[in-house]
Design a protein around this motif. Structure first.
Motif, short mmCIF file in Angstrom:
data_model
loop_
_atom_site.label_atom_id
_atom_site.label_comp_id
_atom_site.label_asym_id
_atom_site.label_seq_id
_atom_site.Cartn_x
_atom_site.Cartn_y
_atom_site.Cartn_z
N LEU A 254 -7.86 8.35 -4.47
CA LEU A 254 -7.78 7.32 -3.43
C LEU A 254 -6.36 7.18 -2.87
O LEU A 254 -6.18 6.89 -1.68
N ASP B 166 -1.21 10.54 2.59
CA ASP B 166 -1.85 10.22 3.86
C ASP B 166 -2.45 8.82 3.82
O ASP B 166 -2.30 8.04 4.78
N SER B 167 -3.15 8.49 2.72
CA SER B 167 -3.79 7.17 2.66
C SER B 167 -2.76 6.06 2.64
O SER B 167 -2.96 4.98 3.20
N ARG C 144 -1.41 5.61 6.16
CA ARG C 144 -2.37 4.97 7.06
C ARG C 144 -2.87 3.63 6.53
O ARG C 144 -3.71 2.98 7.16
N ASN C 145 -2.38 3.24 5.34
CA ASN C 145 -2.82 1.99 4.70
C ASN C 145 -4.33 1.97 4.51
O ASN C 145 -5.00 0.94 4.72
N GLU C 146 -4.87 3.10 4.10
CA GLU C 146 -6.32 3.22 3.90
C GLU C 146 -6.68 3.00 2.43
O GLU C 146 -5.87 3.12 1.53
N GLY C 147 -7.96 2.72 2.22
CA GLY C 147 -8.49 2.60 0.86
C GLY C 147 -8.45 1.19 0.34
O GLY C 147 -7.78 0.31 0.87
N ASP C 148 -9.23 1.00 -0.74
CA ASP C 148 -9.31 -0.32 -1.36
C ASP C 148 -9.17 -0.12 -2.87
O ASP C 148 -10.02 0.51 -3.50
N LYS D 189 -2.89 -2.87 -4.20
CA LYS D 189 -2.66 -1.96 -3.09
C LYS D 189 -1.32 -2.23 -2.40
O LYS D 189 -0.53 -1.31 -2.15
#
Length: 650
Positions: free
Chosen positions: A364, A368-369, A372-376, A380
């Motif tokens: 996760l 890249d994540s 892009r501030n992606e994921g949970d 975080k």
């Protein structure tokens, strides 16, 4: 005229050629000429030819019963001629005299030599003991031969089976079992290890490798003595932080955790919290003695031998939901450029909210994540802050490293994790060593070790440091990592000093440094008077020397067991043809697992070149692999290499 004489403990005969003073020149039966001193001559004779006398004397000697001769001799010292008159009933003839001397000389248990031609009968008690010993050896020889025959018939005697590991790892070479095993192996042209493995004397190859290590480094076993677990309810302030740890799923000695706190002025306080067994273990106590004997946790795929007892580790490991003692390093950073404004070290209690695991989060949390501030996932926002700060820390280290004259550190290197199931099946997983979570942990541990190393130096007390690049001589000498007790640069890491302090549950050096750090925290400028170890402390030098040797041996064993499990992986997956990467001249490493294979005669290829190879055979006992070069594949990407120049030097 002929002589019967003694030379170099052996009776001989020869014909006199001439005599000069106290020496004779004689001719031996074979025609060789020699000189004989008069003091070595027992008697002269003319009735026999020299060779004939020896032959007849040998026959007479064989007919003399040593037991009867011993009874005739009595208790007093005697001359052979005197005994001859008593035994033969007349003055002994030359052949009789020679035969008697031969018999006396060949029975040292019965007769003790006292001089030229003089002997004394052995005391009855000594003779009986000697004869009993001879009889025992005869019986042992019979049993030994029986064992050999059983092994050759495919039957492993119980006495060998029950001591199989001892016979391989630390044998008593005078024992019947060892001699029988050695004889059987010689006759069957097989090594003891393979014979015992094939016949079920040793449960398996893994047990063989492990037992060899334990016999050498843990001869008294790996269990701990009974101990009193210290009370961990220390009177320390409780940190007002929401801490979390990041570790592999198999980690039980959780040494470190992190916290992120936003301050009213917009700055951020980052906490690095290290488990504090030094608060419960005192220098010189029983727990310290245990840790100092082991010096480090020993790691191997699927298992480990901990430095400290599990009960103690469980009291200090940073498990979620528990108040645990810690040494905390707080760094106040400015998020504008992530520069460190100030640091503070405290001894306190912390409560870790969650123990995060790489196995759950690596897929996760990627660069890249994060970008892009992606994921949970838990924590975080905190992880994002730690990541941005860690990247700045790394950049500054690399600038420092280049200032030391070194090339930039290789990035995107690969690590491998081993997981061994209860069924003995091994899984080997590739993972980038510089993945975000890895980089976060690594950068903040380097930051803490460097900061605390500076703290010790500023307070004028010694610590245990890792130093690299300060030696004289060639490149390899300069890049050798050394352990010293004063602050010195670690050029490979790009820091001015580096004191191992962040793994006190599994490395004794870190426990020692933690005692020293606590002295700085508790006594300030008075630390030199209160620290357990003072400058030029001989016991500290002894710790460094012992740890260096043990850590090297433990690391070598870990590498050996990883190599064993790599070979098991090949067998379990029936791998016969695979991809590999050239890591240096005539040496490759497989792409899928960290197995290195020497390739003598392979044509020169650039480091990082990817090749195809045939795996012809491998041996889990001696850990060897034979491979055949097939062809060059597409060039390997940078992440295929797992060794930096610093690691090779270290």
């Amino acid at each position: 005229m002929n002589l019967f004489f003694e030379e170099s403990g052996e009776f001989k005969t020869g014909s006199i050629l001439n005599q000069v003073g106290e020496a004779y020149q004689i001719e031996l039966p074979g025609g060789k000429r020699t000189k004989v001193r008069a003091r070595d001559v027992l008697f002269q004779f003319g009735s026999h030819e020299p060779a004939q006398l020896l032959a007849e004397a040998g026959q007479i000697a064989s007919e003399i019963d040593p037991d009867f001769l011993w009874e005739v001799a009595g208790e007093n010292e005697f001359d052979y001629a005197e005994l001859g008159r008593e035994y033969f009933g007349h003055d002994p003839k030359p052949d009789e005299a020679a035969g008697l001397l031969l018999r006396l000389h060949s029975a040292p248990m019965y007769f003790y030599k006292k001089g030229k031609g003089r002997y004394k009968a052995a005391p009855e008690k000594s003779l009986k003991a000697a004869l009993a010993s001879i009889e025992k050896k005869k019986q042992q020889a019979i049993i030994q031969q029986q064992y050999v025959e059983q092994v050759k018939q495919g039957i492993l005697p119980d006495s060998i089976k029950g001591n199989a590991l001892q016979l391989i790892c630390k044998p008593d070479k005078n024992s019947i079992e060892y001699k029988a095993l050695d004889m059987a192996c010689n006759e069957m042209h097989v090594s003891p290890e393979r014979l015992l493995l094939n016949m079920g004397g040793i449960a398996g190859v893994k047990e063989l490798h492990l037992s060899r290590f334990l016999f050498e480094h843990f001869p008294r076993g790996i269990s701990f003595p009974e101990i009193d677990i210290p009370d961990t309810r220390f009177e320390l302030p409780v940190a007002d932080v929401r801490a979390f740890s990041i570790d592999d799923i198999t980690t039980t000695e959780i040494d470190d955790a992190f916290s992120v706190t936003h301050l009213p002025d917009g700055q951020i306080r980052i906490g690095v919290h290290i488990a504090a067994p030094a608060l419960g273990i005192k220098p010189g106590d029983a727990l310290d003695e245990i840790a100092r004997k082991r010096l480090s946790t020993v790691y191997m795929p699927g298992d480990k031998i901990t430095m400290l007892p599990d009960e103690l580790v469980n009291r200090f490991t940073l498990s979620a939901g528990e108040n645990r003692p810690a040494i905390s390093l707080y760094a106040t950073v400015d998020p504008a450029d992530w520069s460190v404004r100030e640091t503070e070290t405290r001894a306190e209690m912390i409560r870790v909210s969650e123990n995060l695991r790489h196995n759950d989060l690596d897929r996760l949390i990627t660069e890249d994540s994060l970008a892009r501030n992606e994921g949970d996932y838990p924590h975080k926002e905190d992880i994002g802050i730690l990541w941005r700060c860690a990247r700045v820390f790394e950049k500054k280290r690399m600038e420092k490293r280049e200032a030391f004259g070194l090339r930039p550190e290789q990035t995107n290197r690969v690590d491998f994790n081993f997981y061994v199931g209860d069924d003995g099946k091994v899984t080997i997983e590739r993972r980038k060593r510089t993945a975000p979570l890895d980089k976060i942990v690594a950068e903040f541990m380097i930051f803490a070790n460097s900061t605390w190393g500076k703290l010790l130096s500023e307070h004028g007390i010694p610590g245990i440091y890792r130093s690299q690049g300060t030696g004289n001589g060639g490149w390899m000498s300069r890049m050798q990592v050394k352990m010293v007790t004063h602050a010195a640069p670690h050029q490979g890491l790009g820091v001015d000093q580096y004191a191992w302090s962040t793994s006190p549950l599994r490395r004794y050096t870190d426990l020692v440094n933690q005692w020293q750090i606590l002295a700085c925290v508790n006594y300030g400028v008075a630390a030199p008077l209160s620290a357990p170890f003072r400058p030029k402390d001989a016991s500290l030098f002894a710790i460094v020397s012992a740890f260096d040797a043990a850590y090297s041996a433990y690391g070598e064993f870990q590498s050996k067991m990883e190599r064993y499990w790599c070979l098991r992986w090949l067998a379990q997956n029936d791998i016969r043809q695979t991809e590999a990467v050239v890591i240096r001249e005539e040496m490759i490493r497989l792409v899928d697992i960290p197995l290195t294979i020497p390739m003598p005669g392979m044509r020169a290829l650039a480091r990082g070149t990817q090749v195809k190879v045939d795996l012809l055979r491998w041996d889990e006992v001696d850990l060897s692999v034979e491979a055949r070069f097939l062809d060059v594949s597409a060039d390997a990407s940078e992440d295929e290499l797992s060794e930096s120049e610093e690691e090779i030097a270290e």
